[in-house]
Design an enzyme around this catalytic site. Sequence first.
Site, PDB file in Angstrom:
ATOM      1  N   GLY A  43      -6.568   2.000  -0.921  1.00  0.00           N
ATOM      2  CA  GLY A  43      -6.322   0.969   0.503  1.00  0.00           C
ATOM      3  C   GLY A  43      -6.583  -0.092  -0.082  1.00  0.00           C
ATOM      4  N   CYS A  44      -6.949  -0.251  -1.829  1.00  0.00           N
ATOM      5  CA  CYS A  44      -6.734  -1.656  -2.069  1.00  0.00           C
ATOM      6  C   CYS A  44      -5.528  -2.159  -2.477  1.00  0.00           C
ATOM      7  CB  CYS A  44      -7.967  -1.826  -3.353  1.00  0.00           C
ATOM      8  SG  CYS A  44      -9.617  -1.305  -2.711  1.00  0.00           S
ATOM      9  N   THR A  45      -4.895  -1.517  -3.334  1.00  0.00           N
ATOM     10  CA  THR A  45      -3.348  -1.454  -3.584  1.00  0.00           C
ATOM     11  C   THR A  45      -2.374  -1.801  -1.826  1.00  0.00           C
ATOM     12  OG1 THR A  45      -3.904  -0.058  -5.920  1.00  0.00           O
ATOM     13  CG2 THR A  45      -1.527  -0.404  -4.563  1.00  0.00           C
ATOM     14  N   ALA A  48      -4.066  -5.343  -0.878  1.00  0.00           N
ATOM     15  CA  ALA A  48      -3.294  -7.028  -2.226  1.00  0.00           C
ATOM     16  C   ALA A  48      -1.557  -6.946  -1.983  1.00  0.00           C
ATOM     17  CB  ALA A  48      -3.399  -6.550  -3.660  1.00  0.00           C
TER      18      ALA A  48
END
Length: 149
Positions: A43-45, A48
């Site tokens: 999710g964070c990738t 970003a």
Amino acid sequence: MLEVKTKAPDFTLKDKDGKEVSLSDFKGKKVVVYFYPKDDTPGCTKQACNFRDNFNTFVSNDIVVIGISRDDETSHADFVNKYDLPFILLSDPEEKVLKVYDVLDENSPTLGVIRTTYVIDENGIIEKANKDVKAEIDGEDVLNYLGIL
């Protein structure tokens, strides 16, 4: 979560190179500060990379993008290099800013970070606060909110 129309608390944290960066460095500019759980996770990738893919639009509208997590400087450097992230990532391993911006989940056994995005205006006032973030379109959502997309 901090309230809209209140002063955004200033902070100073280190970036991937160990350089101190403060919110007050960007007075006179609109700033997007997004909090996320962990570098290089699915999710964070996605989040970003969505900011990365829209970065030129942010820059051309004189908007600064800052991501903050607990990850250390080395982790941020690896994350930036792996995904060619052009914006600022700041490390908050002691959770000082995470606490001030009220993005820690007190009910989580690991005190998880709630994915949250703040839009701060040129005078340092919180213009928008979103804790219902859709990671894969967060950057686009911010640009839509600002009427740019």
